[in-house]
Design a protein around this motif. Sequence first.
Motif, short mmCIF file in Angstrom:
data_model
loop_
_atom_site.label_atom_id
_atom_site.label_comp_id
_atom_site.label_asym_id
_atom_site.label_seq_id
_atom_site.Cartn_x
_atom_site.Cartn_y
_atom_site.Cartn_z
N ALA A 37 -7.22 -7.04 39.10
CA ALA A 37 -6.16 -7.99 38.81
C ALA A 37 -5.31 -8.23 40.07
CB ALA A 37 -5.28 -7.46 37.68
N LEU A 38 -4.83 -9.47 40.20
CA LEU A 38 -3.92 -9.77 41.29
C LEU A 38 -2.60 -9.03 41.08
CD1 LEU A 38 -4.59 -13.60 41.58
CD2 LEU A 38 -5.59 -11.77 42.94
N TYR A 39 -1.87 -8.84 42.16
CA TYR A 39 -0.62 -8.07 42.05
C TYR A 39 0.50 -8.82 42.76
CZ TYR A 39 2.60 -4.14 41.99
OH TYR A 39 3.69 -3.33 41.76
N GLU A 40 1.64 -8.94 42.08
CA GLU A 40 2.78 -9.66 42.63
C GLU A 40 3.94 -8.71 42.89
OE1 GLU A 40 2.45 -12.68 43.56
OE2 GLU A 40 0.53 -12.98 42.58
N TRP A 41 4.43 -8.72 44.12
CA TRP A 41 5.63 -7.99 44.47
C TRP A 41 6.85 -8.85 44.19
CZ3 TRP A 41 5.36 -2.96 46.03
CH2 TRP A 41 4.11 -2.50 46.46
N PHE A 42 7.90 -8.23 43.70
CA PHE A 42 9.20 -8.88 43.54
C PHE A 42 9.14 -10.10 42.62
CE2 PHE A 42 9.72 -7.37 48.16
CZ PHE A 42 9.89 -6.06 47.72
N GLY A 43 8.50 -9.92 41.48
CA GLY A 43 8.44 -11.00 40.51
C GLY A 43 7.26 -11.92 40.75
N ASP A 44 7.00 -12.76 39.75
CA ASP A 44 5.90 -13.72 39.88
C ASP A 44 6.39 -14.96 40.61
OD1 ASP A 44 7.53 -14.84 37.97
OD2 ASP A 44 6.20 -14.40 36.29
N CYS A 175 13.55 -7.41 48.24
CA CYS A 175 14.49 -6.70 47.38
C CYS A 175 15.72 -6.26 48.16
CB CYS A 175 13.82 -5.50 46.72
SG CYS A 175 13.32 -4.21 47.88
N ALA A 176 15.77 -6.58 49.45
CA ALA A 176 16.86 -6.13 50.32
C ALA A 176 18.05 -7.06 50.21
CB ALA A 176 16.38 -6.05 51.77
N ALA A 177 19.20 -6.53 49.80
CA ALA A 177 20.42 -7.30 49.66
C ALA A 177 21.00 -7.66 51.04
CB ALA A 177 21.43 -6.49 48.85
N PRO A 178 21.91 -8.63 51.08
CA PRO A 178 22.43 -9.08 52.38
C PRO A 178 23.03 -7.98 53.25
CG PRO A 178 23.01 -10.66 50.69
CD PRO A 178 22.38 -9.49 49.98
N HIS A 179 23.68 -6.98 52.65
CA HIS A 179 24.30 -5.95 53.49
C HIS A 179 23.25 -5.11 54.21
CE1 HIS A 179 24.30 -4.68 49.20
NE2 HIS A 179 23.76 -3.57 49.65
N PHE A 180 21.98 -5.19 53.79
CA PHE A 180 20.91 -4.51 54.51
C PHE A 180 20.12 -5.44 55.43
CE2 PHE A 180 20.99 -1.77 50.54
CZ PHE A 180 21.66 -0.71 51.15
N ARG A 181 19.95 -6.68 55.04
CA ARG A 181 18.98 -7.53 55.72
C ARG A 181 19.59 -8.61 56.62
NH1 ARG A 181 13.73 -7.71 54.48
NH2 ARG A 181 14.14 -5.47 54.28
N THR A 182 20.80 -9.10 56.28
CA THR A 182 21.36 -10.21 57.06
C THR A 182 21.47 -9.89 58.53
OG1 THR A 182 22.63 -11.09 55.18
CG2 THR A 182 23.42 -11.66 57.38
N ARG A 183 21.86 -8.69 58.86
CA ARG A 183 22.07 -8.32 60.28
C ARG A 183 20.79 -8.43 61.09
NH1 ARG A 183 23.14 -1.88 59.10
NH2 ARG A 183 21.58 -1.73 57.45
N HIS A 184 19.63 -8.20 60.45
CA HIS A 184 18.36 -8.34 61.17
C HIS A 184 18.04 -9.81 61.42
CE1 HIS A 184 17.17 -4.10 60.90
NE2 HIS A 184 17.65 -4.11 59.67
N TYR A 185 18.29 -10.65 60.43
CA TYR A 185 17.97 -12.07 60.56
C TYR A 185 18.97 -12.81 61.45
CZ TYR A 185 14.74 -11.46 56.61
OH TYR A 185 13.71 -11.05 55.79
N ALA A 186 20.20 -12.30 61.52
CA ALA A 186 21.28 -13.02 62.20
C ALA A 186 21.31 -12.68 63.69
CB ALA A 186 22.62 -12.68 61.54
N GLY A 200 15.45 -14.19 39.75
CA GLY A 200 14.98 -13.15 38.84
C GLY A 200 15.96 -12.92 37.70
N ARG A 201 15.42 -12.36 36.63
CA ARG A 201 16.24 -12.03 35.47
C ARG A 201 16.43 -10.52 35.41
NH1 ARG A 201 13.29 -15.77 30.81
NH2 ARG A 201 13.72 -17.79 31.79
N GLY A 202 17.62 -10.11 35.03
CA GLY A 202 17.90 -8.69 35.02
C GLY A 202 18.09 -8.21 36.45
N PHE A 203 17.04 -7.64 37.03
CA PHE A 203 17.09 -7.22 38.42
C PHE A 203 16.93 -8.44 39.31
CE2 PHE A 203 15.49 -5.63 42.43
CZ PHE A 203 16.27 -4.50 42.63
N HIS A 204 17.84 -8.62 40.25
CA HIS A 204 17.80 -9.78 41.12
C HIS A 204 17.07 -9.45 42.43
CE1 HIS A 204 21.41 -12.13 39.25
NE2 HIS A 204 20.34 -12.08 38.48
N PHE A 205 16.19 -10.36 42.81
CA PHE A 205 15.56 -10.31 44.12
C PHE A 205 16.29 -11.30 45.03
CE2 PHE A 205 12.24 -9.16 41.04
CZ PHE A 205 11.95 -7.89 41.49
N HIS A 206 15.96 -11.26 46.31
CA HIS A 206 16.73 -12.03 47.29
C HIS A 206 15.82 -12.98 48.05
CE1 HIS A 206 20.28 -9.45 46.70
NE2 HIS A 206 19.37 -8.52 46.49
#
Length: 230
Positions: A37-44, A175-186, A200-206
Motif C-alpha cells: 500500500a502507498l503511504y502518506e506522511w502528514f495527512g493525505d 509537522c514542524a511549527a514556525p518556532h522550529f522551522r521559520t529560522r531555517h527558511y528565513a 489538517g483536522r485535529g492535529f495541524h500540519f504546517h
Amino acid sequence: MASPAAPPPLPALPERNCGYRELQYWDQRYRDAAHSALYEWFGDFSFRALLEPELRPEDRILVLGCGNSALSYELFLGGFPDVTSVDYSSIVVAAMRARSAHVPKLCWETMDVRALGFPSGSFDVVLKKGTLDALLAGERDPWTVSSEGVHTMDQVLSEVSQVLVPGGRFISLTCAAPHFRTRHYAQAHYGWSLRHTTYGRGFHFHLYLMHKRGELSAAQLALGAQILSP
C-alpha cells in the motif's frame, strides 16, 4: 457475512529516530513498495485547497523525497502533468516508476536532495512533504539544531533555490511549527519570501510557501539570524 479485510500493517519504525536519516532504513522499508500500500506522511491530499492555487497547469514541478506517496500521481490527476519525483532510495524509485508505467509523463529519478543534478532554473515549483523532517530526525534538541543539522538544511534549501526559476515557488509540508522551522527558511541568500499556514483536522500540519524573488520581513530575518548565532 465475510469479515472486513484487515488494514495493511504499518511500516516498521527504525530502532532510533536517527534511523530516518539512513538510506539503509529506507531501502529496507521500501523493499516491497512495488506491491504494498502507498503511504502518506502528514495527512493525505487534504491540503489540496491550499496547494492548487499556487500551481499552474504548465508548471514544471519537482517533488523531493517522493517515497511511495501518491502525491505525484495526484498532481497529475489534478491537471499538473509535468512532475519529476526524486528520492535517494533507488528501490522506491524503481517501484514507483513501475507502478506509474501507465503514466509515462511522470518522471522518477534516484537523487539525493542535498545534491540535485538539475541545471539552475529547471523548475517552477519544488514541493516536499516530510523530507526535511526525516533529515533532522535524531536531533537532540529541536530548539537548538546541531551544526550538522543546520548544514544539512542549508544544503537542501540552497539546492532548491538554485533549481527554481525566478518567481518560482517552494512549498514545504511538515509537522514542524514556525518556532522550529521559520529560522531555517528565513535566510536572505535563498532569495525568497516566506508565508505559513496550517492544514489538517485535529492535529495541524504546517505548510510553508516561499516565492523566489520575494523578500523576507525584518522579523523573519531576525529569526533567521538566530540560526547563525553561536
